[in-house]
Design an enzyme around this catalytic site. Structure first.
Site, PDB file in Angstrom:
ATOM      1  N   LYS A  79      44.048  -6.285  13.711  1.00  0.00           N
ATOM      2  CA  LYS A  79      43.844  -6.485  12.275  1.00  0.00           C
ATOM      3  C   LYS A  79      44.541  -5.346  11.538  1.00  0.00           C
ATOM      4  O   LYS A  79      44.460  -4.186  11.958  1.00  0.00           O
ATOM      5  CB  LYS A  79      42.337  -6.492  11.982  1.00  0.00           C
ATOM      6  CG  LYS A  79      41.959  -6.832  10.550  1.00  0.00           C
ATOM      7  CD  LYS A  79      40.428  -6.885  10.415  1.00  0.00           C
ATOM      8  CE  LYS A  79      39.966  -7.271   9.023  1.00  0.00           C
ATOM      9  NZ  LYS A  79      38.493  -7.363   8.927  1.00  0.00           N
ATOM     10  N   SER A 154      36.842 -11.491   6.731  1.00  0.00           N
ATOM     11  CA  SER A 154      38.170 -10.999   6.406  1.00  0.00           C
ATOM     12  C   SER A 154      39.138 -10.969   7.591  1.00  0.00           C
ATOM     13  O   SER A 154      40.345 -10.896   7.375  1.00  0.00           O
ATOM     14  CB  SER A 154      38.055  -9.596   5.819  1.00  0.00           C
ATOM     15  OG  SER A 154      37.537  -8.702   6.779  1.00  0.00           O
ATOM     16  N   SER A 178      32.727 -10.264   8.981  1.00  0.00           N
ATOM     17  CA  SER A 178      34.181 -10.426   8.970  1.00  0.00           C
ATOM     18  C   SER A 178      34.826 -10.702  10.331  1.00  0.00           C
ATOM     19  O   SER A 178      35.995 -11.059  10.393  1.00  0.00           O
ATOM     20  CB  SER A 178      34.846  -9.201   8.342  1.00  0.00           C
ATOM     21  OG  SER A 178      34.764  -9.292   6.938  1.00  0.00           O
TER      22      SER A 178
END
Ligand code: ZN
Lengths: 507, 493
Positions: A79, A154, A178
């Site tokens: 990420k 996210s 997330s």
């Protein structure tokens, strides 16, 4: 079987047996990225040359009998809020579009030390604030199961990348769901470890007391393999626990007979989609058939979870993001334009503004231009809640409720070993559907935020599909530092079911 | 309005840099004077993703100071974020302590300079730890204003010591600062160097006036930018005067206007109003989530207390009680720091007279240290050497002028007393030789003998000078005594 369909565990064995090379595996991932990325958009950066070079080095080590770990040569995606030395780390924000950290996050260091091939950086909601990856300033990510839909967020890029089979595993971060929510939306496994299990050093902070780094994979076994690598004490993170790391992948075959599973009453109330309810009910039956006993459990304060979460997370974020001021690093407004504007104003008769000084203008313009609407909304919310006169009513009150939520879990785990429920109230929604209504977006975190507030571990697993073919996610929650129990339950479930083997059809 | 009797009420906020090798939350060096931005890392630069890790040494040093200031030390203390924007604050917040400071409710006694009466007790409200910010340098060259930031200092541990408003005059404020600085240097927790910024002072001041309507207070003003203790004293004196004048003009009292911040202009010797940055700010304190609370066990505090070396007040008392010094001399010695007091005590322990040793230290030794830029530890003359020299003086073997020459020789060459005396050709003159010399001188200068007989005893001084020309080792006092005797003996029939 195609290389891209192999799990981390299967790749480990194939690499160890010499059936495949890291270079072949990496090339297969890169080829698949080339094939599907245009429609998915999971990555913000793919380090093709770097990944192939790392893979070649890995093959060299293995040939010389010096593999760094069993996972040496397995590709992984990160990420893009995890700092990678010498490589842009953007948080999908215009603010950090050019930011190249001079250091690696501890998690990245550990992955490199174990020889994994870092394939690229995945998209996210800006600064990890959001639940759809639509708040991303630098890319658009779609759900591989339905390209009209969002991947969740996210960590939407990491989830979509794993679901689309462009990488066997990815690292995400979970502040209020997330990792787990996009895992559910994309039909993969996502583990949010206990707060303090994995170092946060080098994870660009959203809400420091809630953020936790974790693996996103297709199986619980893979999540165990990756957690083993990235967990553990870190002298650079004072909030990282000093506990040793169990060999999670060695304890997956536990018998579930007698396992006490608590069904959270509040997670089955109004607002839960029928298809999700049904899928979770059938998962419950699978666990019953594995010998688990089912118990009704109440978490009475969980209904305050969203409000509490958005206060605490926003307060911390307003402070964590203060450093993006256009002075030391990151985006800065066009200085010459600012100076010209100031000169013109000086030319006019207006007296110099005592409050809106040139410095304040630099701050204000830099931040207004480079931070997205959702980030600005949360900064304002947090700034407001921490202000004199409101602190007691909002921040302190939220801390009190947070303690109550934690004691709900303590009480529940006095009676059961794990908690079970849906990961999200509904399956993936359509892109744009909730953008105008942030509150309905926030409600998708209803079942996940309390684990962050309490600091406990949570695992999302695929447990079925809607009639429309969208994946449904099951959530298991465990007491602090009981990841071994959590992963074993997930593994046994996946041995009985095949939801995780379904592959989205991509053009 | 007529003049009113008034009291100046002063409270101080003192920031001292603690003498740790590394910064409060990272491993960067705290060394002063390095090229800008060379002692930085991702943590003190506030780069995204970096996290602070507490330097326990800073807590130890802060505890030492807090214990010496008689503060209460709670078992749990925590970190908070103080949020504000400034270019020299890279994170946009300072890690500090808000509602659970490391220590609170202590005091510092100020010695009475006359050595009489009871000491003045100044209460300490709190002493807490925080990180320092960087340094902004504003260059204004050729009309082009440029600001540069040096972050070497960012993250250096600071102890903020806040007093109660117990000080009653600018001079008393300066006494307090001197005593505090002395205490901290005895504790070896800070260099307290205002030039290098390792000690900084802000002052809060207002006046309490007795008026026909009763007691009123003027609005509190915070004064900043004072770069010496003398500047603090002057700024406070100026501000007291200014507030009195302002009150007479406006009649405004505390509460009617917000607290004001004024900066001291050392060039112009005035305070000037600063922009209302301070009073309008809301620091939005909240607990620092990246750090865990700090526990301070009672045993730890007890160990710190037990390990405290004698502090200035104790040492002053000891010099008076054990060595018979008067309070003034004790104060002068103690103000020079613990090493000098140690040196004094060693000198006395080696047999020197305490008063003589005190005088020598205050004059010859301090002058030598100042001239040569040495510390007492660097002085080439050990305490035993000085003691030997002073014993010779006491025994009459060396007169003071010669002893000074010997001392200088010892300083320059590191020689022993004996070696220095030998090098200077200082040998004691035998009694017969001295008697012989005096007889010769009297015979050669009958007019002096006449003058002395005529009552002008000061004429003997000329004889002493001539004696020293012939033999520099003669003791002037003995020359004088012998000559007087000889003249007197010749008088008697
Ligand atoms: Zn540093």
């Amino acid at each position: 079987m195609r290389l891209i369909h192999l799990t981390v565990a299967q790749l480990r064995d194939a690499l160890a047996a010499g059936h495949v090379s890291a270079r072949d595996v990496t090339q297969a991932c890169l080829d698949e990225i080339r094939r599907v990325e245009a429609s998915i958009g999971a990555y913000l950066a793919v380090d093709e040359a770097g990944a192939l070079a790392q893979a070649a080095e890995s093959d060299g080590r293995r040939a010389a009998g010096r593999a760094r770990s069993p996972l040496d040569g397995v590709p992984i995606a990160l990420k893009d809020n995890l700092c990678t030395r010498g490589q842009a780390t953007t948080c999908s924000s215009r603010m950090l579009a050019q930011f190249v950290p001079p250091y690696d996050a501890t998690v990245v260091q550990k992955l490199r030390a174990a020889g994994l091939v870092l394939l690229g950086k995945t998209n996210l909601d800006e600064f990890a604030m959001g639940g759809s990856t639509e708040n991303a300033a630098l890319g658009t990510t779609r759900n591989p199961w339905d390209l009209r839909r969002v991947p969740g967020g996210s960590s939407g890029g990491s989830a979509a990348a794993v679901a689309a089979r462009t990488v066997p595993g990815a690292i995400g971060s979970d502040t209020g769901g997330s990792i787990r929510q996009p895992a559910a939306y994309c039909g993969i496994v996502g583990l949010k470890p206990t707060y303090g299990r994995v170092s946060r050093y080098g994870l660009i902070a959203f809400a420091s007391s809630l953020d936790q780094v974790g693996p996103m994979t297709r199986t619980a076994e893979d999540a165990a393999l990756l957690l083993e690598l990235i967990a553990g004490p870190d002298p650079r993170d004072a909030t990282c626990a000093l506990r040793p790391v169990p060999a999670y992948s060695q304890t997956l075959d536990q018998d579930l007979a007698g396992l006490r599973l608590g069904v959270v009453r509040e997670h089955f109330e109004a607002g839960l989609d029928d298809a999700v309810r049904q899928a979770v009910q059938s998962a419950l039956e699978v666990f019953r058939s594995l010998g688990a006993t089912i118990h009704d459990v109440s978490l009475p304060h969980s209904r305050y979870g969203i409000a509490t979460y958005y206060l605490i997370a926003s307060c911390e974020a307003s402070s964590n993001l203060a450093r993006y001021d256009g002075v030391h690093f990151g985006y800065r407004t066009d200085e010459s334009a600012l100076l010209r504007a100031l000169a013109e104003e000086r030319g006019s008769a207006a007296a110099p503004d005592e409050v809106d000084t040139p410095l304040v203008r630099l701050y204000r313009q830099s931040r207004s231009e480079a931070l997205g609407a959702e980030v600005q909304r949360r900064i304002m919310l947090g700034t407001y809640a921490l202000s004199a006169g409101y602190y007691e009513a909002y921040y302190l009150q939220a801390l009190r409720v947070r303690r109550l939520i934690r004691s709900d879990f303590d009480r529940a785990f006095g009676e059961v070993d794990l908690l079970l429920g849906p990961t999200t109230p509904s399956p993936a929604f359509c892109a744009g559907e909730k953008l105008a209504d942030p509150l309905s977006m926030y409600l998708e975190d209803l079942y996940t935020v309390t684990a962050n507030l309490a600091g406990i571990a949570g695992l999302a697993l695929p447990c079925g599909f809607t009639r429309g073919g969208l994946p449904v996610g099951l959530q298991l929650l465990a007491p602090p530092f009981e990841e071994a129990r959590l992963l074993a339950a997930g593994h046994r479930y996946q041995q009985r079911t095949d939801w995780h083997t379904h592959v989205p059809e991509l053009p | 309005m007529s003049a009113a009797a008034f009291t100046t009420v002063i409270g101080l906020e003192v920031h001292v840099q603690l003498k740790t090798r590394t910064k409060l939350f990272c491993r960067c060096s705290t060394q002063f004077g390095a090229p800008p931005n060379t002692q930085t890392c991702e943590v003190c630069l506030g780069l995204p993703g970096s996290l602070p890790v507490m330097n326990r040494r800073a807590v130890e040093l802060a505890l030492r100071a807090a214990v010496a200031l008689h503060c209460d030390i709670p078992t749990l203390t925590k970190w908070d974020r103080k949020n504000y924007y400034y270019p020299d604050l890279p994170k946009g917040y300072q890690i500090s302590q808000y509602d659970l400071p490391l220590s609170r409710d202590g005091y510092l006694d100020l010695p009475d300079p006359q050595g009489a009466g009871t000491p003045r007790r100044v209460r300490i409200l709190r002493a807490h730890l925080e990180e320092d910010a960087g340094k902004s340098m504003h260059d204004e060259v050729a009309g082009h204003a440029d600001s540069r930031i040096d972050l070497n200092r960012a993250g250096t541990p600071l102890l903020e010591i806040v007093t109660q408003p117990d000080l009653r005059s600018p001079t008393e404020a300066r006494f307090f600062l001197n005593e505090l600085k002395l205490l901290l240097s005895y504790l070896d927790v800070s260099d307290c160097n205002m030039q290098e910024g390792s000690l900084r002072v802000d002052a809060n001041v207002n006046l309490h006036l007795d008026t026909p309507r009763g007691r009123v207070a003027t609005p509190i003003v915070e004064i900043k930018n004072m770069n010496s203790f003398r500047a603090v004293e002057r700024a406070l004196a100026y501000e007291a005067q200014r507030q009195g004048d302002e009150w007479r003009t406006t009649g405004r009292t505390l509460g009617e206007v917000p607290k004001q911040t004024r900066g001291w202009d050392d060039q112009a010797q005035v305070t000037r109003g600063q922009r209302h940055k301070e009073e309008s700010s809301d620091y939005r304190y909240f607990p620092e989530p990246d750090l865990v609370p700090v526990t301070v066990r009672p045993e730890e505090v007890a160990a710190v207390r037990a390990a405290l070396t004698a502090l200035p007040a104790t040492r002053r008392a000891q010099l008076v009680a054990h060595h018979g010094l008067d309070p003034y001399d004790a104060d002068v010695l103690v103000n020079q720091g613990p090493a000098l007091v140690d040196y004094f005590e060693q000198t006395v322990a080696c047999g020197a007279d305490a008063r003589r040793a005190s005088n020598w230290l205050q004059q010859d030794v301090l002058r030598t240290l100042n001239e040569r830029g040495l510390t007492i530890q660097q002085l080439p003359v050990p305490a035993a050497g000085l003691a030997e020299l002073l014993r010779s003086v006491a025994a009459g073997e060396l007169e003071t002028t010669r002893a000074r020459q010997v001392f200088q020789r010892m300083v320059e060459t590191g020689a022993t007393v004996a070696a220095a005396r030998q090098a200077l050709g200082i040998v004691q003159v035998a009694s017969e030789d001295l008697l012989e010399l005096c007889r010769t001188l009297l015979a050669e200068h009958p007019h002096i003998v006449r003058d002395v007989r005529g009552g002008k005893t000061q004429a003997l001084g000329a004889l002493i000078g001539k004696a020293r020309q012939r033999n520099p080792n003669v003791d002037p006092a003995r020359v004088k005594a012998i000559c007087s005797e000889l003249i007197a003996a010749a008088d008697t029939p």
